[in-house]
Motif scaffolding. Structure first.
Motif, PDB file in Angstrom:
ATOM      1  N   LEU A  63      -0.947 -39.034   6.531  1.00 31.01           N
ATOM      2  CA  LEU A  63      -1.876 -39.394   7.520  1.00 31.01           C
ATOM      3  C   LEU A  63      -3.395 -39.340   6.849  1.00 31.01           C
ATOM      4  CD1 LEU A  63      -2.618 -40.895  10.356  1.00 31.01           C
ATOM      5  CD2 LEU A  63      -2.693 -38.432  11.344  1.00 31.01           C
ATOM      6  N   PRO A  64      -3.906 -38.408   6.564  1.00 31.04           N
ATOM      7  CA  PRO A  64      -5.059 -38.360   5.856  1.00 31.04           C
ATOM      8  C   PRO A  64      -5.405 -39.019   4.532  1.00 31.04           C
ATOM      9  CG  PRO A  64      -4.450 -35.843   5.896  1.00 31.04           C
ATOM     10  CD  PRO A  64      -3.401 -36.861   6.505  1.00 31.04           C
ATOM     11  N   GLY A  75      -3.781 -41.777   3.935  1.00 30.86           N
ATOM     12  CA  GLY A  75      -3.655 -43.171   4.528  1.00 30.86           C
ATOM     13  C   GLY A  75      -4.903 -43.485   4.947  1.00 30.86           C
ATOM     14  N   VAL A  76      -5.486 -42.743   5.753  1.00 32.69           N
ATOM     15  CA  VAL A  76      -6.894 -43.074   6.185  1.00 32.69           C
ATOM     16  C   VAL A  76      -7.831 -43.251   5.079  1.00 32.69           C
ATOM     17  CG1 VAL A  76      -8.882 -42.295   7.896  1.00 32.69           C
ATOM     18  CG2 VAL A  76      -6.270 -42.184   8.466  1.00 32.69           C
ATOM     19  N   LEU A 120      -7.271 -46.510   3.338  1.00 31.03           N
ATOM     20  CA  LEU A 120      -7.601 -47.750   4.175  1.00 31.03           C
ATOM     21  C   LEU A 120      -9.220 -47.788   4.303  1.00 31.03           C
ATOM     22  CD1 LEU A 120      -6.495 -49.952   6.226  1.00 31.03           C
ATOM     23  CD2 LEU A 120      -6.768 -47.862   7.787  1.00 31.03           C
ATOM     24  N   GLY A 172      -2.984 -48.347   2.705  1.00 33.71           N
ATOM     25  CA  GLY A 172      -3.527 -47.275   3.740  1.00 33.71           C
ATOM     26  C   GLY A 172      -2.864 -47.453   4.951  1.00 33.71           C
ATOM     27  N   VAL A 173      -2.954 -48.730   5.332  1.00 33.72           N
ATOM     28  CA  VAL A 173      -2.230 -49.101   6.790  1.00 33.72           C
ATOM     29  C   VAL A 173      -0.838 -48.321   6.878  1.00 33.72           C
ATOM     30  CG1 VAL A 173      -1.253 -50.843   8.218  1.00 33.72           C
ATOM     31  CG2 VAL A 173      -3.494 -50.939   7.318  1.00 33.72           C
ATOM     32  N   THR A 176      -0.994 -44.673   6.856  1.00 36.42           N
ATOM     33  CA  THR A 176      -1.331 -44.045   7.891  1.00 36.42           C
ATOM     34  C   THR A 176      -0.360 -44.299   9.037  1.00 36.42           C
ATOM     35  OG1 THR A 176      -3.653 -44.860   7.425  1.00 36.42           O
ATOM     36  CG2 THR A 176      -3.287 -44.252   9.907  1.00 36.42           C
ATOM     37  N   ILE A 177       0.341 -45.358   9.184  1.00 37.48           N
ATOM     38  CA  ILE A 177       1.428 -45.383  10.105  1.00 37.48           C
ATOM     39  C   ILE A 177       2.664 -44.663   9.772  1.00 37.48           C
ATOM     40  CG2 ILE A 177       3.193 -47.153  11.016  1.00 37.48           C
ATOM     41  CD1 ILE A 177       1.120 -49.216  10.760  1.00 37.48           C
ATOM     42  N   GLY A 209       2.498 -41.603   8.408  1.00 36.70           N
ATOM     43  CA  GLY A 209       1.938 -40.541   8.630  1.00 36.70           C
ATOM     44  C   GLY A 209       2.092 -40.138  10.396  1.00 36.70           C
ATOM     45  N   ILE A 210       1.556 -41.117  11.251  1.00 37.13           N
ATOM     46  CA  ILE A 210       1.652 -40.927  12.553  1.00 37.13           C
ATOM     47  C   ILE A 210       2.973 -40.836  13.129  1.00 37.13           C
ATOM     48  CG2 ILE A 210       1.137 -42.320  14.864  1.00 37.13           C
ATOM     49  CD1 ILE A 210      -1.420 -43.444  13.232  1.00 37.13           C
TER      50      ILE A 210
END
Length: 85
Positions: A7-8, A10-11, A14, A69-70, A73-74, A76-77
């Motif tokens: 998640l971090p 990825g953000v 992004l 990055g998307v 992030t997805i 990681g979520i």
């Protein structure tokens, strides 16, 4: 890569991709200035081509970072909410 880092990272990736896309200048205005100030058609065409290639590479790089990055992030979520304790 650790599941906690998806998640971090990825953000951050992004944000880098979006910044690259936002800072990439529109080549049309630069191409117009090159054409207006040209004294030689061949040199103007070479400069416009170089400008367009730079824009295409920067746009491709920005889209790659944005997509990567998307996906991170997805991912990681999903790992965060679907992990089993």
């Amino acid at each position: 890569m650790s599941k906690k880092m998806l998640l971090p990272v990825g953000v951050v990736v992004l944000i880098i991709g979006i910044v690259i896309l936002l800072l990439n200048p529109d080549p049309a205005t630069t191409n117009l200035e090159i054409a207006r100030n040209a004294t030689n058609a061949r040199e103007a065409a070479k400069a416009i081509s170089s400008n367009n290639q730079t824009y295409a590479w920067m746009y491709s790089l920005g889209m790659f970072f944005t997509g990567f990055g998307v996906s991170l992030t997805i991912g990681g979520i999903l790992v965060k909410f679907l992990k089993k304790d």
